[in-house]
Design a protein around this motif. Structure first.
Motif, PDB file in Angstrom:
ATOM      1  N   ALA A 224       0.953  -1.215   0.004  1.00  0.00           N
ATOM      2  CA  ALA A 224      -0.130   0.173  -0.019  1.00  0.00           C
ATOM      3  C   ALA A 224       0.859   1.301   0.101  1.00  0.00           C
ATOM      4  N   ALA A 225       2.166   1.138   0.049  1.00  0.00           N
ATOM      5  CA  ALA A 225       3.195   2.203   0.195  1.00  0.00           C
ATOM      6  C   ALA A 225       3.014   3.178  -1.120  1.00  0.00           C
ATOM      7  N   HIS A 226       2.664   2.767  -2.207  1.00  0.00           N
ATOM      8  CA  HIS A 226       2.728   3.616  -3.469  1.00  0.00           C
ATOM      9  C   HIS A 226       1.780   4.094  -3.972  1.00  0.00           C
ATOM     10  N   GLY A 227       0.758   4.297  -2.882  1.00  0.00           N
ATOM     11  CA  GLY A 227      -0.425   5.016  -3.453  1.00  0.00           C
ATOM     12  C   GLY A 227      -1.711   4.263  -2.955  1.00  0.00           C
TER      13      GLY A 227
ATOM     14  N   ALA B 128      -1.024  -8.852  -4.581  1.00  0.00           N
ATOM     15  CA  ALA B 128       0.428  -8.619  -4.009  1.00  0.00           C
ATOM     16  C   ALA B 128       1.109  -9.284  -2.864  1.00  0.00           C
ATOM     17  N   VAL B 129       0.201  -9.749  -2.306  1.00  0.00           N
ATOM     18  CA  VAL B 129       0.490 -10.309  -0.843  1.00  0.00           C
ATOM     19  C   VAL B 129       0.452 -11.590  -1.075  1.00  0.00           C
TER      20      VAL B 129
ATOM     21  N   PRO C 297     -19.279  -0.742  -5.023  1.00  0.00           N
ATOM     22  CA  PRO C 297     -18.771   0.212  -4.169  1.00  0.00           C
ATOM     23  C   PRO C 297     -17.168  -0.029  -4.523  1.00  0.00           C
ATOM     24  N   LYS C 298     -16.431   0.986  -4.815  1.00  0.00           N
ATOM     25  CA  LYS C 298     -15.016   1.087  -4.881  1.00  0.00           C
ATOM     26  C   LYS C 298     -14.455   1.336  -3.365  1.00  0.00           C
ATOM     27  N   VAL C 299     -13.440   0.626  -2.926  1.00  0.00           N
ATOM     28  CA  VAL C 299     -12.804   0.815  -1.756  1.00  0.00           C
ATOM     29  C   VAL C 299     -11.350   0.812  -2.003  1.00  0.00           C
ATOM     30  N   GLU C 300     -10.609   1.689  -1.358  1.00  0.00           N
ATOM     31  CA  GLU C 300      -9.236   1.845  -1.590  1.00  0.00           C
ATOM     32  C   GLU C 300      -8.459   2.038  -0.210  1.00  0.00           C
ATOM     33  N   TYR C 301      -7.429   1.432   0.009  1.00  0.00           N
ATOM     34  CA  TYR C 301      -6.783   1.505   1.181  1.00  0.00           C
ATOM     35  C   TYR C 301      -5.448   2.613   0.821  1.00  0.00           C
ATOM     36  N   SER C 302      -5.193   3.333   1.838  1.00  0.00           N
ATOM     37  CA  SER C 302      -3.976   4.286   1.766  1.00  0.00           C
ATOM     38  C   SER C 302      -3.178   4.206   3.162  1.00  0.00           C
TER      39      SER C 302
ATOM     40  N   ALA D 232       1.842   5.470   9.130  1.00  0.00           N
ATOM     41  CA  ALA D 232       2.694   4.352   8.247  1.00  0.00           C
ATOM     42  C   ALA D 232       3.407   4.782   7.422  1.00  0.00           C
ATOM     43  N   GLN D 233       3.253   5.775   7.009  1.00  0.00           N
ATOM     44  CA  GLN D 233       4.312   6.356   5.866  1.00  0.00           C
ATOM     45  C   GLN D 233       5.692   6.415   6.710  1.00  0.00           C
TER      46      GLN D 233
END
Length: 136
Positions: free
Chosen positions: A38-41, A51-52, A83-88, A93-94
């Protein structure tokens, strides 16, 4: 145990307790991989799932909830159908990601030395075990 030793033990426990609690959450089997992914946006659930490597949908869901609860991920739901769900990553965390990057770099630099130290240790331990066994 003497009073001074008890006091020192209590102080160490009090100082280490928050660290242990955070490390237990952040350094879990899947948490680091999720944070790195999730680090790249902003990233969607299915992208994280791909990815995992090896994580089940259930385990990904549980870890995402825990990381969100800990304030490390932000979950954004867009009012679309479906529904669209995103995680940042949150700013906290950064900062953690920067520390993890340093730890990964350290591990890569010292991987060979650690493997060599393990081999020497294992060889010495195995020789000591053989030496202590009775001979016929």
């Amino acid at each position: 145990m003497s009073r001074s030793n008890t006091r020192v033990s209590q102080e160490v426990t009090a100082q280490a307790c928050p660290l242990v609690e955070v490390i237990d959450h952040v350094a879990g089997k899947w948490s680091i991989s999720i944070l790195v992914a999730a680090a790249h946006g902003p990233v969607r659930f299915t992208e994280l799932e791909r990815a995992v490597e090896g994580i089940s949908r259930r385990m990904l869901t549980l870890n995402l909830r825990r990381l969100e609860r800990d304030g490390l991920l932000t979950r954004t739901v867009y009012p679309t159908v479906p529904p669209k769900v995103e995680y940042s990553l949150t700013s906290m965390a950064q900062e953690l990601h920067s520390s993890l990057t340093g730890l990964v770099e350290w591990a890569e630099r010292h991987r060979t030395a650690i493997a060599e130290a393990r081999a020497v240790y294992d060889n010495t331990a195995s020789e000591a075990t053989r030496a202590s066994e009775p001979h016929p």
